[in-house]
Design a protein around this motif. Structure first.
Motif, short mmCIF file in Angstrom:
data_model
loop_
_atom_site.label_atom_id
_atom_site.label_comp_id
_atom_site.label_asym_id
_atom_site.label_seq_id
_atom_site.Cartn_x
_atom_site.Cartn_y
_atom_site.Cartn_z
N PHE A 227 1.00 -1.33 -0.07
CA PHE A 227 -0.02 -0.06 0.08
C PHE A 227 1.07 1.39 0.01
N ARG A 228 2.00 1.31 0.73
CA ARG A 228 2.97 2.29 0.73
C ARG A 228 3.54 2.59 -0.59
N GLU A 229 4.07 1.36 -1.23
CA GLU A 229 4.41 1.48 -2.31
C GLU A 229 3.61 2.20 -3.55
N LEU A 230 2.30 1.82 -3.52
CA LEU A 230 1.43 2.24 -4.29
C LEU A 230 1.29 3.90 -4.23
N GLN A 231 1.32 4.34 -2.92
CA GLN A 231 1.26 5.76 -2.77
C GLN A 231 2.42 6.33 -3.36
N VAL A 232 3.68 5.68 -3.03
CA VAL A 232 4.75 6.42 -3.49
C VAL A 232 4.62 6.38 -5.13
N LYS A 233 4.04 5.66 -5.78
CA LYS A 233 4.04 5.83 -7.38
C LYS A 233 2.95 6.58 -7.72
N SER A 234 2.11 7.17 -6.47
CA SER A 234 1.19 8.06 -6.98
C SER A 234 -0.18 7.51 -7.60
N LEU A 235 -0.37 6.43 -7.72
CA LEU A 235 -1.43 5.59 -7.89
C LEU A 235 -2.60 5.76 -6.90
N LYS A 236 -3.88 6.16 -7.38
CA LYS A 236 -4.72 6.50 -6.31
C LYS A 236 -5.65 5.21 -5.95
N PRO A 237 -5.58 4.79 -4.75
CA PRO A 237 -6.24 3.70 -4.12
C PRO A 237 -7.58 3.97 -4.54
N THR A 238 -8.42 2.54 -4.51
CA THR A 238 -9.82 2.78 -4.57
C THR A 238 -10.45 2.12 -3.33
N ASP A 239 -11.80 2.07 -3.18
CA ASP A 239 -12.48 1.41 -2.24
C ASP A 239 -12.10 0.14 -1.86
N VAL A 240 -11.88 -0.71 -3.12
CA VAL A 240 -11.39 -2.16 -2.68
C VAL A 240 -9.90 -2.25 -2.15
N THR A 241 -9.09 -1.16 -2.30
CA THR A 241 -7.85 -1.23 -1.74
C THR A 241 -8.07 -0.85 -0.12
N MET A 242 -8.91 -0.04 -0.02
CA MET A 242 -9.01 0.26 1.63
C MET A 242 -9.69 -0.51 2.21
N LEU A 243 -10.64 -1.52 1.61
CA LEU A 243 -11.23 -2.60 2.23
C LEU A 243 -10.13 -3.74 2.80
N SER A 244 -9.13 -3.65 2.06
CA SER A 244 -8.13 -4.76 2.43
C SER A 244 -7.16 -4.23 3.53
N VAL A 245 -6.57 -3.03 3.24
CA VAL A 245 -5.84 -2.30 4.02
C VAL A 245 -6.35 -2.25 5.64
N LEU A 246 -7.74 -1.64 5.57
CA LEU A 246 -8.25 -1.51 7.08
C LEU A 246 -8.24 -3.03 7.44
N SER A 247 -8.56 -4.09 6.73
CA SER A 247 -8.73 -5.42 7.39
C SER A 247 -7.35 -5.81 7.97
N CYS A 248 -6.17 -5.35 7.23
CA CYS A 248 -4.79 -5.58 7.85
C CYS A 248 -4.61 -4.79 9.04
N CYS A 249 -5.04 -3.51 9.33
CA CYS A 249 -5.14 -3.06 10.33
C CYS A 249 -5.71 -3.53 11.61
N ALA A 250 -7.09 -4.16 11.17
CA ALA A 250 -7.71 -4.97 12.14
C ALA A 250 -6.88 -6.21 12.59
N LEU A 251 -6.05 -6.87 11.60
CA LEU A 251 -5.48 -8.04 12.01
C LEU A 251 -4.38 -7.74 13.00
N LEU A 252 -3.71 -6.63 12.68
CA LEU A 252 -2.58 -6.31 13.50
C LEU A 252 -3.02 -5.61 15.02
N GLY A 253 -4.33 -5.22 14.88
CA GLY A 253 -4.93 -4.42 16.38
C GLY A 253 -4.13 -3.13 16.30
#
Length: 612
Positions: A227-253
């Motif tokens: 996700f950080r790499e995607l941001q560095v490349k200036s690609l714009k995340p979508t709702d699908v991206t955020m669903l997965s990233v938020l689930s990762c935050c949940a997994l890590l607490g």
């Protein structure tokens, strides 16, 4: 002439057509009366079911258009749009009647099968396409690879991947994301990563596919790195991206990271998606912030079933059983239908609050009132509810009489209850049932061994330890993590016992002395080694992973701030007792998420009321 009288003089359609009882036939009759019977396709937009489609097909037979490729293509499109077993079967019969189908029709059929309950049928269809001498295009491979994903057909997926390479399409921006998804759905995320790494210029869809794959495989750190790499490349995340990233935050607490993601969602207008807001509810709940969970839920303008269910589950896992039930009543008043997850949250709430009668009522209403068939997790909640409340024989009978084959997890739930209530004999019967299904899980041996040790049955303890050794079974070590300054730190039980003491271990040693002064007594009965003395047992307890994480939090966070810890196993009674004392001495709130629930420690008390 009536439509079905006319049909008697023409060849039979693909399948027999029974006289319609709906008003749809009236539309056809009026159409015949007012218009020359030349274009039956004008009726297709009014078609709402397969039965009505068959009537239109009968009309094409009457007008001698039954073999027209344009009509058959439209019919097949209709059948595959919302595929069912019956509609796909009918579509395939229509497809087989076409003497020279083109690649577009193959793609349509493959796409339909990929979204049906029989996705594997797309594979022989793909073979047929090749045998006809057609070259697959950009639309063929994504559909057939999605079918492999749905069918978990890894070997077939690999063969198709080989053909992709052979045709020189291995850098195709439409095919590569499908390959990545296929591998991740088949639990081969490393192969998915190799596909991704070989892409010349991956787009956001490719990033979404690999990030989602890592999230599903519980590898959140790799997903967040991408996700950080995607941001560095200036690609714009979508709702699908955020669903997965938020689930990762949940997994890590990882609450702080999750809050940053929330701000990112709002800044980029992605909170307009109900699914993203629901993911935020789930993330905050799993990171231990019930207040933020409630805030997101209350700020939603539209709440669908998943959103209500996420809120109910959040209350349940945080020990607010009555609030979960109250939220369900609000959901009903709002006219929102519950689903399987809703009832999972309700049963979880009942099991962690000892609400036996309410649990039975919700369990019965699933099928009786809402026509929802209970799944293995619902059965597990009922076993947990009965076990926690001491109804061990009833729980055993409940599992034994299930309409489906019990899984090891159901018996393990009962084994844990036997341990809590000290029932050695039933515990031995239960582990025999577990071993019939799976004898490789180290936790099963440990639970029964500890149960026997507390009862002084050391011969059984020795036998179980030898059995573990003979079978090569390994105990999973306790691991706790804490996020400080956006960095997640992990600690394992036993760290410090046989190593050079560090500042953390010295601080923990001093902390234990301080706790003893206010009434904490190490529960050495939880250490089941007859050869160990009391001092050794106390040291073993001292360096449990959750104590190490809490001590790290005390050293590295501001006074008065909340300490949040995530553990991979169930918190032990001694650490539970220690956390209560720490919360009182240091005036800290400690939120500990274990494998089963959240424990909120404040002012020397826990939200579970010691019913854990």
């Amino acid at each position: 002439m009536h439509l079905f009288v006319a049909m008697a003089t023409v060849p039979s359609p693909v399948t027999s057509i029974s006289p319609p009882k709906s008003k749809f036939n009236e539309k056809i009759s009026r159409f015949e009366t007012l218009n020359p019977p030349q274009n039956p396709l004008s009726l297709l937009p009014k078609c709402t079911s397969l039965k009505e489609l068959k009537q239109i097909q009968a009309f094409t037979i009457k007008t001698h258009l039954q073999n027209d490729l344009n009509f058959l293509t439209k019919f097949i499109n209709f059948c595959t749009k919302n595929p069912t077993f019956t509609s796909m079967e009918y579509a395939h019969k229509l497809f087989d009647n076409i003497s020279q189908p083109d690649v577009v029709l193959f793609n349509t059929m493959a796409r339909g099968y990929s979204r049906s309950n029989t996705p594997i049928q797309a594979i022989p269809l793909f073979s047929q396409l090749l045998s006809f001498g057609f070259l697959p295009d950009d639309y063929t491979f994504p559909s057939v690879l999605k079918a492999c994903s749905s069918a978990k057909a890894l070997e077939e997926g690999k063969q198709i991947h080989c053909l992709v390479i052979k045709l020189g399409l291995n850098h195709n921006i439409y095919i590569c994301p499908s390959l990545i998804s296929m591998y991740t759905e088949c639990n081969d995320v490393d192969s998915a990563r190799r596909v991704f790494d070989k892409m010349l210029d991956p787009c956001v869809i490719s990033y979404n596919a690999i990030i989602t794959g890592y999230a599903k495989c519980s590898r959140p750190n790799e997903a967040l790195s991408l996700f950080r790499e995607l941001q560095v490349k200036s690609l714009k995340p979508t709702d699908v991206t955020m669903l997965s990233v938020l689930s990762c935050c949940a997994l890590l607490g990882a609450l702080d990271l999750g809050k940053w993601m929330h701000e990112y969602v709002k800044k980029n207008g992605l909170d307009k998606y109900i699914k993203v807001s629901t993911a935020l509810i789930d993330m905050y709940a799993k990171c231990g912030s019930l207040e933020d969970t409630i805030c997101v839920f209350e700020n939603m303008s539209i709440r669908d079933t998943p959103a209500w269910s996420a809120m109910i589950v959040a209350y349940a896992t945080h020990g607010k059983g009555y609030k979960a039930i109250e939220t369900f009543e609000e959901m009903r008043k709002a006219g929102v239908q519950p689903d399987e997850i809703t009832f999972l949250g309700l049963l979880y709430a009942c099991s962690h609050n000892g609400l036996v009668d309410e649990g039975w009522r919700f369990f019965s209403s699933m099928s009786d009132k809402y026509s929802i068939i209970p799944g293995i997790k619902h059965y597990g909640c009922m076993v947990d509810l009965l076990g926690r409340t001491g109804n061990l024989d009833e729980a055993y009978k409940f599992i034994d009489e299930l309409p489906i084959k019990p899984t090891p997890i159901l018996w393990r739930t009962l084994l844990a209850a036997c341990s809590s209530h000290g029932d050695v004999e039933l515990g031995k019967r239960v582990i025999e049932r577990i071993f019939e299904l799976d004898e490789s899980h180290g936790g099963d041996y440990v639970i029964l061994s500890n149960l026997c040790a507390r009862a002084g049955r050391w011969e059984d303890v020795d036998f179980l330890r030898k059995l573990m050794n003979d079978r090569g079974v390994v105990k999973v070590p306790g691991c706790s993590s804490i996020e400080v300054d956006n960095v997640v730190h992990e600690f394992f039980s036993g760290d410090g016992v046989n190593t050079v003491s560090t500042s953390l271990h010295k601080a923990l040693d001093e902390l234990m002395k301080e706790l003893k002064m206010v009434g904490y007594v190490p529960d050495t009965s939880l250490v089941f080694h007859a050869e160990m003395g009391e001092a050794e047992k106390e040291i073993s307890l001292r360096y449990h992973s959750e104590k190490l994480a809490i001590a790290y939090g005390l050293l590295n966070t501001p006074p008065g701030s909340t300490i949040r810890v995530v553990k991979n196993l169930r918190v032990c009674r001694d650490c539970h007792s220690a956390a209560k004392h720490i919360s009182q001495i240091f005036d800290r709130q400690i939120i500990l998420r274990d494998v089963q629930r959240f424990h909120h420690f404040r002012n020397g008390e826990c939200s579970c009321g010691d019913f854990w």
